[in-house]
Write a protein that holds these residues in place. Structure first.
Motif, PDB file in Angstrom:
ATOM      1  N   VAL A 297     -94.873  80.175  48.193  1.00  0.00           N
ATOM      2  CA  VAL A 297     -94.960  78.952  48.960  1.00  0.00           C
ATOM      3  C   VAL A 297     -96.708  78.377  48.569  1.00  0.00           C
ATOM      4  O   VAL A 297     -97.298  77.073  48.933  1.00  0.00           O
ATOM      5  N   ARG A 298     -97.426  79.291  48.049  1.00  0.00           N
ATOM      6  CA  ARG A 298     -98.800  78.840  47.551  1.00  0.00           C
ATOM      7  C   ARG A 298     -98.947  78.679  45.938  1.00  0.00           C
ATOM      8  O   ARG A 298     -99.652  77.976  45.709  1.00  0.00           O
ATOM      9  N   GLU A 299     -99.159  79.843  45.682  1.00  0.00           N
ATOM     10  CA  GLU A 299     -99.123  79.735  44.098  1.00  0.00           C
ATOM     11  C   GLU A 299     -98.675  78.677  43.004  1.00  0.00           C
ATOM     12  O   GLU A 299     -98.478  78.076  42.241  1.00  0.00           O
ATOM     13  N   LYS A 300     -97.075  78.674  43.463  1.00  0.00           N
ATOM     14  CA  LYS A 300     -96.064  77.824  42.301  1.00  0.00           C
ATOM     15  C   LYS A 300     -95.779  76.953  42.757  1.00  0.00           C
ATOM     16  O   LYS A 300     -95.778  75.728  42.605  1.00  0.00           O
ATOM     17  N   ARG A 301     -96.278  76.293  44.400  1.00  0.00           N
ATOM     18  CA  ARG A 301     -95.337  75.330  44.591  1.00  0.00           C
ATOM     19  C   ARG A 301     -96.832  74.770  45.566  1.00  0.00           C
ATOM     20  O   ARG A 301     -97.167  73.519  45.974  1.00  0.00           O
ATOM     21  N   GLY A 302     -98.512  75.212  45.803  1.00  0.00           N
ATOM     22  CA  GLY A 302     -99.425  74.523  46.639  1.00  0.00           C
ATOM     23  C   GLY A 302     -99.310  74.129  47.751  1.00  0.00           C
ATOM     24  O   GLY A 302     -99.880  72.751  48.095  1.00  0.00           O
ATOM     25  N   LEU A 303     -98.504  74.801  48.145  1.00  0.00           N
ATOM     26  CA  LEU A 303     -97.981  73.873  49.907  1.00  0.00           C
ATOM     27  C   LEU A 303     -98.643  74.497  50.921  1.00  0.00           C
ATOM     28  O   LEU A 303     -99.007  73.973  52.034  1.00  0.00           O
ATOM     29  N   THR A 304     -99.487  75.422  50.913  1.00  0.00           N
ATOM     30  CA  THR A 304    -100.779  76.122  51.066  1.00  0.00           C
ATOM     31  C   THR A 304    -101.779  76.442  51.001  1.00  0.00           C
ATOM     32  O   THR A 304    -101.491  77.335  50.038  1.00  0.00           O
ATOM     33  N   TYR A 305    -102.937  77.069  51.734  1.00  0.00           N
ATOM     34  CA  TYR A 305    -103.965  78.574  51.268  1.00  0.00           C
ATOM     35  C   TYR A 305    -104.031  79.643  51.506  1.00  0.00           C
ATOM     36  O   TYR A 305    -104.093  80.694  51.156  1.00  0.00           O
ATOM     37  N   GLY A 306    -102.990  80.078  52.469  1.00  0.00           N
ATOM     38  CA  GLY A 306    -102.115  80.821  52.800  1.00  0.00           C
ATOM     39  C   GLY A 306    -101.206  81.611  53.957  1.00  0.00           C
ATOM     40  O   GLY A 306    -100.769  80.228  54.533  1.00  0.00           O
ATOM     41  N   ILE A 307    -100.365  82.649  53.698  1.00  0.00           N
ATOM     42  CA  ILE A 307     -99.179  82.245  54.326  1.00  0.00           C
ATOM     43  C   ILE A 307     -99.723  84.126  54.933  1.00  0.00           C
ATOM     44  O   ILE A 307     -99.397  85.062  54.276  1.00  0.00           O
ATOM     45  N   SER A 308     -98.876  84.381  56.099  1.00  0.00           N
ATOM     46  CA  SER A 308     -98.626  85.486  56.301  1.00  0.00           C
ATOM     47  C   SER A 308     -97.353  85.751  56.965  1.00  0.00           C
ATOM     48  O   SER A 308     -97.820  84.882  58.036  1.00  0.00           O
ATOM     49  N   THR A 309     -97.160  87.335  57.514  1.00  0.00           N
ATOM     50  CA  THR A 309     -95.529  87.767  58.189  1.00  0.00           C
ATOM     51  C   THR A 309     -96.544  88.907  58.863  1.00  0.00           C
ATOM     52  O   THR A 309     -97.138  89.537  58.297  1.00  0.00           O
ATOM     53  N   PHE A 310     -95.906  89.068  59.942  1.00  0.00           N
ATOM     54  CA  PHE A 310     -96.316  90.205  60.931  1.00  0.00           C
ATOM     55  C   PHE A 310     -95.141  90.731  61.690  1.00  0.00           C
ATOM     56  O   PHE A 310     -94.672  89.915  62.171  1.00  0.00           O
ATOM     57  N   LEU A 311     -94.951  92.634  61.776  1.00  0.00           N
ATOM     58  CA  LEU A 311     -93.988  92.951  62.250  1.00  0.00           C
ATOM     59  C   LEU A 311     -95.224  92.930  64.381  1.00  0.00           C
ATOM     60  O   LEU A 311     -96.392  93.000  64.341  1.00  0.00           O
ATOM     61  N   VAL A 312     -94.013  93.100  65.577  1.00  0.00           N
ATOM     62  CA  VAL A 312     -95.071  92.293  66.188  1.00  0.00           C
ATOM     63  C   VAL A 312     -93.909  93.352  67.445  1.00  0.00           C
ATOM     64  O   VAL A 312     -93.204  92.851  68.031  1.00  0.00           O
ATOM     65  N   PRO A 313     -94.491  94.796  67.344  1.00  0.00           N
ATOM     66  CA  PRO A 313     -93.423  95.528  68.202  1.00  0.00           C
ATOM     67  C   PRO A 313     -94.116  95.815  69.451  1.00  0.00           C
ATOM     68  O   PRO A 313     -95.219  96.477  69.789  1.00  0.00           O
ATOM     69  N   MET A 314     -94.232  94.769  70.197  1.00  0.00           N
ATOM     70  CA  MET A 314     -94.687  94.625  72.334  1.00  0.00           C
ATOM     71  C   MET A 314     -93.532  96.234  72.943  1.00  0.00           C
ATOM     72  O   MET A 314     -92.756  96.712  72.516  1.00  0.00           O
ATOM     73  N   ASP A 315     -94.513  96.304  73.891  1.00  0.00           N
ATOM     74  CA  ASP A 315     -93.910  97.588  74.936  1.00  0.00           C
ATOM     75  C   ASP A 315     -92.188  96.928  75.707  1.00  0.00           C
ATOM     76  O   ASP A 315     -91.493  97.541  76.024  1.00  0.00           O
ATOM     77  N   HIS A 316     -92.295  95.845  75.370  1.00  0.00           N
ATOM     78  CA  HIS A 316     -90.795  95.198  76.167  1.00  0.00           C
ATOM     79  C   HIS A 316     -90.444  94.638  75.653  1.00  0.00           C
ATOM     80  O   HIS A 316     -89.057  93.453  76.177  1.00  0.00           O
ATOM     81  N   ALA A 317     -91.061  93.733  74.218  1.00  0.00           N
ATOM     82  CA  ALA A 317     -89.814  92.629  72.978  1.00  0.00           C
ATOM     83  C   ALA A 317     -90.728  93.339  71.773  1.00  0.00           C
ATOM     84  O   ALA A 317     -91.427  93.586  71.680  1.00  0.00           O
ATOM     85  N   GLU A 318     -89.752  92.358  70.515  1.00  0.00           N
ATOM     86  CA  GLU A 318     -90.599  93.010  69.568  1.00  0.00           C
ATOM     87  C   GLU A 318     -90.057  91.716  68.853  1.00  0.00           C
ATOM     88  O   GLU A 318     -88.112  90.904  68.426  1.00  0.00           O
ATOM     89  N   THR A 319     -90.437  91.048  67.097  1.00  0.00           N
ATOM     90  CA  THR A 319     -90.151  89.988  66.876  1.00  0.00           C
ATOM     91  C   THR A 319     -91.034  90.558  65.439  1.00  0.00           C
ATOM     92  O   THR A 319     -91.624  91.046  65.441  1.00  0.00           O
TER      93      THR A 319
END
Length: 436
Positions: A297-319
């Motif tokens: 997304v950034r290096e090849k196409r220059g569409l953003t300065y930054g992008i990230s993903t994250f696991l969100v395991p909460m007590d009553h749901a997870e995304t």
């Protein structure tokens, strides 16, 4: 004094010798349990408390009560008003911190060995004899109102709150723990007492301590600090059903750059494939400039300065979620690239080189987290709330090292669903419309 030292104790062999951490389990005469790391080279203690439930335990129709109450814990207690409490704390050279999240209310304290009893007595007042003076209530309420008004103008906050509202229906996760301008305005002193007793109770407390204190001393400390809390708090909330389907939601907002939150259902913290998912996420979007999404997304196409993903395991749901910001004219293309990379990893897995690089980083960076008593206390109490074993620190890197290409391929195929991704876009994106 009767005290039980658990047979299990963990020596953190994975860390450099100077950072070795030996965790003891201590149970007090009053029945409170703590994880302790003794470190007697400096005359102070870091103490971390966690009360399970957090802002999820707001009384019905009083959203924001637990958050507002937490902001008042240090604003007067017992015979001390807010100023008197601050002066007493400063005289002891102690520090207290109180914060609240969706699932947990946190208490962080640091105090000297020479006046430990006085510092703990003052902290006990904050937890048990809170005054909730009207003047303090009005002042802290005004601060919360300012935060809510600021969030209403912040595209990042709007994107996150919109995603949560669409994903979690009528569960507390769907709304901000700050509450709304209307709910905050209606809260009273009586609501603060109720909110405190719903969360700060004996049946949900976890304790971690690091520093100049013995097991015997910590046992006595816990009984002195916690024995006067209510036996039980409010019932915990139920599981949250993830309601979002794949698609796009556009929230119009006047800005040259669109902000995007995206995601779908995730993986539980105690899932047997969690470590494989953890390594996979590092390669997909958590690895900074070495991640696939950053490269595409950034290096090849220059569409953003930054992008990230994250696991969100909460007590009553997870995304599993991600975020990116891109120019209004480019954000549609960025979303298509994200979908394509999501699908590619689900179908093809990762290369051996990507896997080796991710494991090298994750195992090498782990010891760097243990850089102080407060940090270690925070880690060991967090381990307890997540149900991790007492030897987790010593075995964590082995679990990362054990992840194979086949493990990542299996969990990527199971977890990543490009068609289920939902994108919340805040801005004036070109070529994008709300789809559902």
């Amino acid at each position: 004094m009767r005290m039980v030292l658990a047979a299990t104790a963990a020596l953190v062999l994975a860390l450099p010798a100077r950072a070795a951490v030996e965790i003891q389990e201590v149970t007090s005469e009053g029945g409170f349990t703590a994880w302790l790391v003794e470190e007697h080279s400096n005359p102070f203690v870091s103490l971390e408390l966690r009360f399970e439930g957090g802002a999820n335990l707001d009384p019905e129709g009083k959203r924001g009560a637990v958050n507002l109450m937490t902001g008042l814990l240090e604003e007067g207690a017992g015979d001390l008003d807010a100023r008197g409490f601050a002066e007493a704390r400063e005289a002891l050279a102690s520090s207290y911190g109180f914060d609240v999240y969706d699932d947990t209310l946190t208490v962080s304290a640091q105090f000297l060995t020479e006046n430990r009893d006085e510092a703990v007595a003052l902290l006990r007042k904050a937890l048990v004899e809170t005054r909730f003076d009207q003047e303090a209530l009005d002042r802290v309420r005004a601060q919360v109102v300012s935060i809510i008004q600021s969030d209403e103008k912040d595209p990042n906050s709007i994107a996150a709150s919109t995603f949560d509202a669409l994903a979690f229906g009528d569960h507390p996760y769907a709304t901000s723990r700050d509450g709304t301008l209307e709910s905050i305005a209606a809260l009273t002193r009586e609501d603060m007492f109720e909110a405190r007793d719903r969360v700060i109770a004996k049946d949900r407390v976890f304790v971690g301590a690091v520093g100049d204190i013995t097991p015997e001393e910590l046992s006595a400390l816990m009984d002195a600090l916690l024995s006067d809390l209510p036996e039980t708090g409010a019932p915990q909330v139920g599981e949250a059903e993830f309601a979002l389907e794949g698609g796009v939601t556009v929230v119009p907002f006047p800005t040259p750059q669109s902000v995007v939150i995206f995601g779908h259902e995730g993986i539980k913290r105690d899932d047997e494939d969690f470590f494989a998912a953890f390594v996979m996420n590092q390669i997909l979007g958590a690895g900074g400039f070495s991640s696939r999404l950053m490269e595409e997304v950034r290096e090849k196409r220059g569409l953003t300065y930054g992008i990230s993903t994250f696991l969100v395991p909460m007590d009553h749901a997870e995304t599993v979620q991600g975020q990116v910001a891109s120019g209004n004219e480019a954000v549609a293309e960025a979303i298509e690239v994200i979908r394509a990379e999501w699908r590619r990893m689900a179908e093809e897995g990762v290369s051996e080189e990507e896997l080796d690089n991710a494991k090298t980083y994750l195992t090498g960076a782990y010891p760097l987290r243990f850089d102080g008593n407060g940090t270690i206390a925070n880690i060991i109490v967090g381990m307890q709330t997540q149900g991790l074993p007492i030897d987790y620190i010593a075995t964590r890197n082995d679990k990362v090292e054990a992840v194979t290409q086949a493990d990542v391929a299996r969990v990527a195929k199971r977890l990543l669903d490009a068609d289920a991704l939902h994108f919340v876009v805040v801005g004036e994106p070109e070529g994008l419309e709300t789809t559902n």
